[in-house]
Design a protein around this motif. Structure first.
Motif, PDB file in Angstrom:
ATOM      1  N   LEU A   1     -43.010  82.114 -29.626  1.00 16.84           N
ATOM      2  CA  LEU A   1     -42.960  83.134 -30.668  1.00 16.84           C
ATOM      3  C   LEU A   1     -41.592  83.106 -31.340  1.00 16.84           C
ATOM      4  O   LEU A   1     -40.579  82.851 -30.693  1.00 16.84           O
TER       5      LEU A   1
ATOM      6  N   TYR B   1     -49.840  94.250 -29.896  1.00 12.04           N
ATOM      7  CA  TYR B   1     -50.098  92.827 -29.662  1.00 12.04           C
ATOM      8  C   TYR B   1     -51.457  92.473 -30.239  1.00 12.04           C
ATOM      9  O   TYR B   1     -52.415  93.232 -30.103  1.00 12.04           O
TER      10      TYR B   1
ATOM     11  N   THR C   1     -40.372  91.981 -34.338  1.00 14.67           N
ATOM     12  CA  THR C   1     -41.688  91.461 -34.685  1.00 14.67           C
ATOM     13  C   THR C   1     -41.681  89.972 -34.396  1.00 14.67           C
ATOM     14  O   THR C   1     -40.884  89.225 -34.968  1.00 14.67           O
ATOM     15  N   TRP C   2     -42.558  89.551 -33.495  1.00 12.13           N
ATOM     16  CA  TRP C   2     -42.628  88.168 -33.034  1.00 12.13           C
ATOM     17  C   TRP C   2     -43.955  87.562 -33.499  1.00 12.13           C
ATOM     18  O   TRP C   2     -45.001  88.174 -33.343  1.00 12.13           O
ATOM     19  N   ILE C   3     -43.888  86.354 -34.042  1.00  7.46           N
ATOM     20  CA  ILE C   3     -45.079  85.695 -34.573  1.00  7.46           C
ATOM     21  C   ILE C   3     -45.202  84.306 -33.961  1.00  7.46           C
ATOM     22  O   ILE C   3     -44.217  83.576 -33.856  1.00  7.46           O
TER      23      ILE C   3
ATOM     24  N   ARG D   1     -53.926  88.820 -30.655  1.00  7.23           N
ATOM     25  CA  ARG D   1     -54.129  87.379 -30.491  1.00  7.23           C
ATOM     26  C   ARG D   1     -55.503  87.028 -31.045  1.00  7.23           C
ATOM     27  O   ARG D   1     -56.496  87.645 -30.685  1.00  7.23           O
TER      28      ARG D   1
ATOM     29  N   ILE E   1     -45.347  93.011 -31.598  1.00 10.49           N
ATOM     30  CA  ILE E   1     -44.300  93.921 -32.059  1.00 10.49           C
ATOM     31  C   ILE E   1     -43.850  94.738 -30.854  1.00 10.49           C
ATOM     32  O   ILE E   1     -44.670  95.359 -30.176  1.00 10.49           O
TER      33      ILE E   1
ATOM     34  N   SER F   1     -49.403  87.854 -32.780  1.00  9.90           N
ATOM     35  CA  SER F   1     -48.454  88.789 -33.381  1.00  9.90           C
ATOM     36  C   SER F   1     -48.081  89.785 -32.282  1.00  9.90           C
ATOM     37  O   SER F   1     -48.959  90.363 -31.635  1.00  9.90           O
TER      38      SER F   1
END
Length: 108
Positions: A104, A48, A30-32, A50, A39, A37
């Motif tokens: 991210l 995704y 999970t990237w923020i 945005r 995943i 966001s």
């Protein structure tokens, strides 16, 4: 009946994810970012989102392919391309990557 056919086709195609290649397993997680966001699952699925002002872009689907560090998501002619200028890397115990000019951080 016709709508049922297309729903069936879309569900079948959506389930066509392939696991991430061995050399791309660092992408999973999970990237923020500030407005993003992302995943990525080890079985090759992407979620995704945005948010820019009052507009939200959402993409969900299987990874079609990797092209170098970049990857594309979708099926048939419905494809979104993600440019990865910095692939996943770990610095001081924190995983980061840059996708579509957004930095991210992996949070899991």
């Amino acid at each position: 009946m016709r709508n049922t056919f297309w729903v069936f086709i879309l569900l079948m195609l959506a389930g066509c994810a392939k696991p991430l290649p061995e050399d791309k397993l660092d992408y999973a997680g999970t990237w923020i970012g500030s407005q993003i966001s992302l995943i990525i699952t080890t079985d090759g699925r992407v979620l995704y989102e945005r948010v820019e002002g009052s507009f939200t872009t959402s993409i969900e689907g299987p990874i079609k392919e990797f092209n170098g560090d970049d990857f594309s998501v979708g099926f048939l002619f419905l494809t979104a391309n993600f440019h990865v200028s910095n692939p996943p890397y770990e610095e001081d115990g924190i995983w980061q990557m840059t996708v579509d000019d957004a930095r991210l951080t992996r949070v899991d």
